[in-house]
Design a protein around this motif. Structure first.
Motif, PDB file in Angstrom:
ATOM      1  N   CYS A  51     -38.807  34.657 -47.342  1.00  0.00           N
ATOM      2  CA  CYS A  51     -37.932  33.985 -48.303  1.00  0.00           C
ATOM      3  C   CYS A  51     -38.325  32.517 -48.415  1.00  0.00           C
ATOM      4  N   ASP A  52     -38.257  32.008 -49.634  1.00  0.00           N
ATOM      5  CA  ASP A  52     -38.612  30.622 -49.880  1.00  0.00           C
ATOM      6  C   ASP A  52     -37.402  29.730 -49.628  1.00  0.00           C
ATOM      7  N   GLN A  86     -19.133  24.822 -48.503  1.00  0.00           N
ATOM      8  CA  GLN A  86     -20.260  24.769 -47.581  1.00  0.00           C
ATOM      9  C   GLN A  86     -20.820  23.351 -47.534  1.00  0.00           C
ATOM     10  N   PRO A  87     -21.145  22.842 -46.352  1.00  0.00           N
ATOM     11  CA  PRO A  87     -21.589  21.444 -46.254  1.00  0.00           C
ATOM     12  C   PRO A  87     -22.916  21.171 -46.947  1.00  0.00           C
ATOM     13  N   GLU A  88     -23.760  22.190 -47.134  1.00  0.00           N
ATOM     14  CA  GLU A  88     -25.063  21.961 -47.770  1.00  0.00           C
ATOM     15  C   GLU A  88     -25.002  21.954 -49.289  1.00  0.00           C
ATOM     16  N   ASP A 138     -30.568  31.315 -45.391  1.00  0.00           N
ATOM     17  CA  ASP A 138     -29.483  31.409 -44.419  1.00  0.00           C
ATOM     18  C   ASP A 138     -28.146  31.011 -45.042  1.00  0.00           C
ATOM     19  N   ILE A 139     -28.165  30.028 -45.934  1.00  0.00           N
ATOM     20  CA  ILE A 139     -26.926  29.620 -46.608  1.00  0.00           C
ATOM     21  C   ILE A 139     -26.433  30.739 -47.517  1.00  0.00           C
ATOM     22  N   ASP A 321     -29.908  45.056 -53.098  1.00  0.00           N
ATOM     23  CA  ASP A 321     -30.596  44.009 -52.348  1.00  0.00           C
ATOM     24  C   ASP A 321     -30.427  44.274 -50.860  1.00  0.00           C
ATOM     25  N   MET A 322     -31.164  43.530 -50.055  1.00  0.00           N
ATOM     26  CA  MET A 322     -31.134  43.695 -48.611  1.00  0.00           C
ATOM     27  C   MET A 322     -30.488  42.485 -47.956  1.00  0.00           C
ATOM     28  N   ALA A 323     -29.736  42.726 -46.884  1.00  0.00           N
ATOM     29  CA  ALA A 323     -29.113  41.651 -46.115  1.00  0.00           C
ATOM     30  C   ALA A 323     -28.883  42.160 -44.700  1.00  0.00           C
TER      31      ALA A 323
END
Length: 340
Positions: A51-52, A86-88, A138-139, A321-323
């Motif tokens: 993942c980018d 979310q903080p980001e 990750d976010i 999708d995958m998770a």
């Protein structure tokens, strides 16, 4: 030099002794099998492309067909307010009833074609890479459960779409269902959706089939219309003006850079029901106003949905999708093959 001496010290016993050669080859085979077993025992997870780490991702919202624009906006805003905790996350933009600005994700997955009231895009912008410790992937994984919980309250389907790092595909997992009977294709695609939903690690299960939508047709009674001197063109134009509206001119406002079109259309409450539409009047040949209910008959039906084709064959797409811990589609395909 020392490299030549080291090479001769290792290779000379292998060349002169057959037993040493076989021990060496056996050791290589054992190491090869041991390294391959790391994948089998899932010590190392297989993934085709990593993942980018981008500074953005999208949340695709699909409400049930027939949902109003206002309801779609309310659910999308609720999702956006959750993501903003979310903080980001620096900010987000909502695009309700239309597609987000053209980007690589929209091009690859055809999101730029979304133009319906029950559809929305949420563009989420993150801090730059050097300003956060967590990667964008990750976010996205972190916010996915909360977004799905909100969507479940309203019967919506959501997808957390990251910028794809590889070749253009509709989704990580795509099943294509072909066959001579289209109804059987839809039934089989529905079974595949259930199979996807039961497979651990598979998320965002969806398909390219619209839900049945009611449709009302206004059938013209030609005999009554002829007696009143009303043509089918008059009836169609009246209904088109009431429901869709018509541009009747341009407004030249001094603070606007371009002319603003003037749209003539009935209020929402006057064009949202069959009774209010049949109460409209058309001009007859004798100059007398005729109610539409006297010359038309409403007929309820089901709206036809889109049929997708690939290589000139009808196809039904099922996407997912995958998770989770195993994010490679290889593991999902192996699990699906065991369950089929």
């Amino acid at each position: 030099d020392w490299t030549t001496r080291l090479y001769r010290r290792i290779m000379t016993p292998l060349i002169r002794s057959a037993w040493t050669r076989w021990v060496f080859l056996a050791g290589v085979a054992v190491l090869l099998l041991a390294s391959a077993s790391l994948v089998y025992f899932k010590v190392v997870h297989v993934k085709m492309l990593p993942c980018d780490n981008k500074s953005e991702f999208q949340v695709i919202v699909d409400m049930p067909e027939g949902t109003t624009l206002e309801q779609t906006a309310r659910v999308t805003r609720e999702v956006g307010e959750y993501v903003a905790t979310q903080p980001e996350v620096t900010d987000y933009q909502m695009y309700v009833g239309t597609a987000a600005p053209y980007n690589f994700t929209g091009l690859v997955r055809h999101y730029f074609l979304r133009q319906a009231p029950h559809q929305a895009d949420l563009q989420v912008n993150l801090l730059p890479k050097h300003g956060r410790s967590a990667q964008s992937h990750d976010i996205a994984k972190r916010v996915r459960p909360g977004i799905q919980a909100i969507a479940a309250l309203y019967g919506a389907r959501v997808k957390v779409a990251e910028v794809p790092p590889g070749p253009p595909v509709l989704q990580t997992l795509v099943a294509e269902v072909y066959g001579p009977d289209y109804e059987r294709q839809i039934a089989l695609a529905r079974e595949i959706m259930g199979l996807f939903a039961r497979t651990p690690g598979v998320v965002h299960v969806d398909w390219y089939v619209e839900d049945p939508q009611p449709r009302i047709r206004f059938l013209l009674d030609r005999e009554k219309a002829a007696l009143h001197g009303v043509t089918s063109e008059q009836v169609a134009q009246t209904l088109r003006l009431a429901v869709g509206g018509m541009e009747v001119g341009l407004a030249h406002l001094p603070r606007e850079k371009e002319d603003v079109p003037l749209l003539l259309r009935l209020p929402r409450e006057a064009r949202s029901g069959v009774t209010s539409l049949t109460d409209l009047q058309v001009m007859g040949s004798a100059g007398r106003l005729i109610l539409l209910r006297e010359v038309v008959r409403p007929e309820e039906g089901v709206q036809t949905h889109n049929i997708y084709r690939k290589n000139m064959k009808r196809v039904v797409y099922v996407t997912a999708d995958m998770a989770g811990a195993e994010e490679s589609p290889v593991y999902a395909i192996l699990k699906l093959n065991r369950d089929v």
